[in-house]
Design a protein around this motif. Structure first.
Motif, PDB file in Angstrom:
ATOM      1  N   GLY B 101       0.797  -1.225   0.000  1.00 13.37           N
ATOM      2  CA  GLY B 101       0.000   0.000   0.000  1.00 13.37           C
ATOM      3  C   GLY B 101       0.832   1.280   0.000  1.00 13.37           C
ATOM      4  O   GLY B 101       0.350   2.342  -0.360  1.00 13.37           O
ATOM      5  N   ASN B 103       3.034   1.983  -1.987  1.00  8.13           N
ATOM      6  CA  ASN B 103       3.300   2.400  -3.367  1.00  8.13           C
ATOM      7  C   ASN B 103       2.259   3.372  -3.890  1.00  8.13           C
ATOM      8  O   ASN B 103       2.440   3.970  -4.940  1.00  8.13           O
ATOM      9  CB  ASN B 103       3.313   1.177  -4.285  1.00  8.13           C
ATOM     10  CG  ASN B 103       4.451   0.247  -3.941  1.00  8.13           C
ATOM     11  OD1 ASN B 103       5.598   0.646  -3.952  1.00  8.13           O
ATOM     12  ND2 ASN B 103       4.119  -0.988  -3.590  1.00  8.13           N
ATOM     13  N   PHE B 104       1.148   3.501  -3.175  1.00  3.16           N
ATOM     14  CA  PHE B 104       0.070   4.322  -3.688  1.00  3.16           C
ATOM     15  C   PHE B 104      -0.037   5.620  -2.884  1.00  3.16           C
ATOM     16  O   PHE B 104       0.349   5.667  -1.732  1.00  3.16           O
ATOM     17  CB  PHE B 104      -1.260   3.558  -3.635  1.00  3.16           C
ATOM     18  CG  PHE B 104      -1.116   2.126  -4.077  1.00  3.16           C
ATOM     19  CD1 PHE B 104      -0.456   1.819  -5.262  1.00  3.16           C
ATOM     20  CD2 PHE B 104      -1.625   1.089  -3.314  1.00  3.16           C
ATOM     21  CE1 PHE B 104      -0.309   0.510  -5.668  1.00  3.16           C
ATOM     22  CE2 PHE B 104      -1.480  -0.220  -3.715  1.00  3.16           C
ATOM     23  CZ  PHE B 104      -0.823  -0.514  -4.901  1.00  3.16           C
ATOM     24  N   LYS B 105      -0.590   6.628  -3.490  1.00  3.37           N
ATOM     25  CA  LYS B 105      -0.861   7.894  -2.809  1.00  3.37           C
ATOM     26  C   LYS B 105       0.391   8.517  -2.210  1.00  3.37           C
ATOM     27  O   LYS B 105       0.345   9.117  -1.139  1.00  3.37           O
ATOM     28  CB  LYS B 105      -1.904   7.676  -1.688  1.00  3.37           C
ATOM     29  CG  LYS B 105      -3.237   7.161  -2.202  1.00  3.37           C
ATOM     30  CD  LYS B 105      -4.326   8.142  -1.933  1.00  3.37           C
ATOM     31  CE  LYS B 105      -5.568   7.726  -2.695  1.00  3.37           C
ATOM     32  NZ  LYS B 105      -6.531   8.785  -2.819  1.00  3.37           N
ATOM     33  N   ARG B 107       2.952   7.478  -0.591  1.00  2.79           N
ATOM     34  CA  ARG B 107       3.260   7.164   0.801  1.00  2.79           C
ATOM     35  C   ARG B 107       4.622   6.501   0.939  1.00  2.79           C
ATOM     36  O   ARG B 107       5.014   6.084   2.022  1.00  2.79           O
ATOM     37  CB  ARG B 107       2.185   6.249   1.382  1.00  2.79           C
ATOM     38  CG  ARG B 107       0.939   7.010   1.786  1.00  2.79           C
ATOM     39  CD  ARG B 107      -0.073   6.112   2.430  1.00  2.79           C
ATOM     40  NE  ARG B 107      -0.710   5.259   1.451  1.00  2.79           N
ATOM     41  CZ  ARG B 107      -2.018   4.999   1.429  1.00  2.79           C
ATOM     42  NH1 ARG B 107      -2.808   5.508   2.340  1.00  2.79           N
ATOM     43  NH2 ARG B 107      -2.527   4.216   0.516  1.00  2.79           N
TER      44      ARG B 107
END
Ligand SMILES: Nc1ncnc2c1ncn2[C@@H]1O[C@H](COP(=O)(O)OP(=O)(O)O)[C@@H](O)[C@H]1O
Ligand SMILES: [Mg+2]
Lengths: 270, 251
Positions: B101, B103-105, B107
């Motif tokens: 997770g 890798n997204f937004k 972060r």
């Protein structure tokens, strides 16, 4: 997973030994069967029980092949067919995978095209032969096209099924983590469909040879398919058989390469 | 204290060619920081729907949902979702699964990575970091899934029957693990379950829903010594009393 050396019990050693014996005896049986068949063929031909002029024989095939090799002809024809096959294989695999991806991303297009795909899939592609020749000429292009036509539809359908069968919950998980559509594609859908891709590769190895040889039957000036047609027309069955043997070997090698690739990538992934 | 989660008059109707399903009707609910809420109710009453709405992967037909005063319209930074299955990616090792997770937004920074590493070490998965999911037991896999959720630092954890795929003994252990982690990391959580004793063992408050369309039938506040683990709660006298109370509400 790592294998560990262990001190097995006697009964387990016995079990392992029996497994090994089974495996070895299957291999031996396979080779024995081949030797037996070839031997019977050769014997029948040399005793004139069957007419070697029509059925050829292993020794005549070997003679023919070595003659073709010395001539440099065999290499030329094999290379022509191999080149066409590799081209058809690569183009149809890549294009089919990408088309499937587009169909997956845009469900509306998928729904519209579904019946067309089904009809194209069940259509005997050889029926399109004359059209291909008219449109693309009588050269390599038409032959490769035949190979592509045979592979691309089934590639598209198989890959599409692979993408669609990615678990819904995993997609939801990606969404809850804030992944974009593109990230869901590259991080989940594509890697999750890897095993479908490998089976498509395996199917296409066989199908691209089928397509290309069929194309060479339709129109060709060189290639193993050409040798087979030519040999049949002038009644040189040794030539036909030799070309078939070389086809078997090449197709087998290509399948082996794909299997090796699969093993290599699986090892890298685990 | 301000409410972490506010659900105001939320209705949700599913449409399908065969029928129209009213899953939620005028649902109102608020949850405070640090609470551990369990939601129980008859199967098919709309529990998963509630979590999907809070997570922003579903939009209410009418009504509003706020987390920390911010209206939820799409999946965002606020919630972490855990499903019944761990949904680990078989082709990624444990480290890559945990940090998926990130890798997204945007972060993917050092601070978040070291937090992930810290969680992995703290909750006993350090030596499995390079292993693949197939090499782990069901309980360990679910712990990996929890850490994957936690390292995104969600304000609110949404747990949708996360233990129901585990065998009974593993379930009891993982309940203890998860409860400990959530307590230590000071997280607010909503647990959906059909297992009454699980709800009593783990939560501070139980919300009992009516059959579909779901509305709140009753709220039962649990009063246990905060030091008790879920397993220890099961041995308390009051456990049975609570069990009967929830049971009666459900039938
Ligand atoms: N995508 C959907 N389309 C149509 N109906 C749905 C959909 N998802 C859930 N439902 C229906 O809505 C109701 C509530 O579902 P759900 O929230 O999953 O229940 P629960 O989690 O409490 O078992 C069920 O009757 C279910 O059949
Ligand atoms: Mg559910």
């Amino acid at each position: 997973m790592k294998k560990q050396k262990q001190n097995y019990s006697i009964s387990h050693k016995k079990y392992l030994k029996s497994l090994l014996i089974k495996k070895v005896s299957i291999h031996i049986s396979r080779i024995l069967l081949l030797v037996l068949l070839l031997g019977a063929w050769e014997l029948c031909a040399s005793l004139n029980i069957i007419d070697p002029f029509i059925t050829s024989s292993p020794s005549r095939i070997i003679k023919q092949i070595s003659f073709l090799v010395q001539d440099g002809v065999l290499f030329h024809h094999s290379w022509v067919t191999l080149y066409e096959t590799l081209l058809a294989f690569a183009i149809s695999t890549i294009a089919g995978t990408l088309i499937a991806l587009v169909l997956y991303i845009i469900p509306a297009v998928r729904k519209v095209l579904e019946p067309y795909l089904i009809i194209l899939n069940s259509l005997p592609k050889i029926a399109l032969g004359p059209l291909i020749i008219v449109w693309m000429g009588t050269g390599t292009k038409a032959i490769v096209m035949m190979g592509i036509l045979i592979c691309i539809i089934i590639t598209t359908i198989s890959m599409l099924n692979g993408y669609i069968s990615v678990p819904k919950e995993k997609i939801l998980l990606m969404k809850t983590m804030g992944a974009s559509g593109f990230q869901i594609l590259t991080r989940l859908v594509v890697p999750a469909s890897f095993s479908d891709f490998i089976s498509v590769l395996k199917i296409n190895v066989g199908m691209s040879w089928v397509g290309v040889v069929m194309g060479e039957y339709l129109t060709s000036k060189a290639g193993l398919g050409y040798l087979i047609v030519y040999g049949g027309q002038v009644f040189k069955l040794d030539l036909v058989m030799s070309a078939i043997v070389v086809l078997c070997i090449l197709a087998g090698l290509m399948y082996g390469l794909v299997a090796l690739l699969e093993m290599y990538i699986n090892k890298k992934r685990t | 204290m301000e409410n972490l989660l506010e659900i105001q008059n939320v209705c949700l109707t599913y449409h399908s060619p065969a029928s129209e399903t009213e899953a939620l009707k005028e649902l109102n609910l608020s949850i405070k920081e640090g609470e551990f809420i369990s939601i129980v109710g008859p199967s098919g009453c709309g529990k998963t729907t509630i979590l999907s709405l809070i997570a922003g992967i579903l939009k209410p037909t009418s009504g509003n949902i706020f987390i920390r005063g911010e209206k939820i319209e799409k999946p965002g930074f606020h919630t972490g979702y855990m499903f019944q299955r761990d949904n680990l990616f078989e082709w990624l090792n444990i480290w890559k699964n945990v940090t998926l997770g990130l890798n997204f937004k945007k972060r993917n920074n050092e601070e978040n990575k070291s937090y992930a590493k810290e969680l992995i070490e703290k909750y006993g998965l350090g030596e499995f970091i390079r292993h693949y999911p197939t090499e782990l037991s069901g309980g360990m896999r679910q712990r990996v899934a929890l850490i994957r959720t936690l390292c995104l630092k969600p304000d609110l954890l949404l747990l949708d029957e996360p233990f129901s795929a585990l065998d009974y003994q593993t379930r009891l252990n993982v309940q203890d693990d998860v409860s400990l982690v959530i307590k230590k990391e000071k997280k607010t959580a909503i647990l959906v379950t059909h297992d009454i004793s699980e709800a009593i063992a783990m939560s501070s408050k139980i919300i009992v829903l009516t059959p579909r369309p779901a509305t709140i039938k009753s709220i039962i506040t649990l009063d246990f010594d905060p030091k008790l683990t879920p397993f220890e709660r099961r041995k308390e006298k009051s456990f049975n009393t609570y069990f009967n109370k929830v049971w009666e509400e459900l039938v």
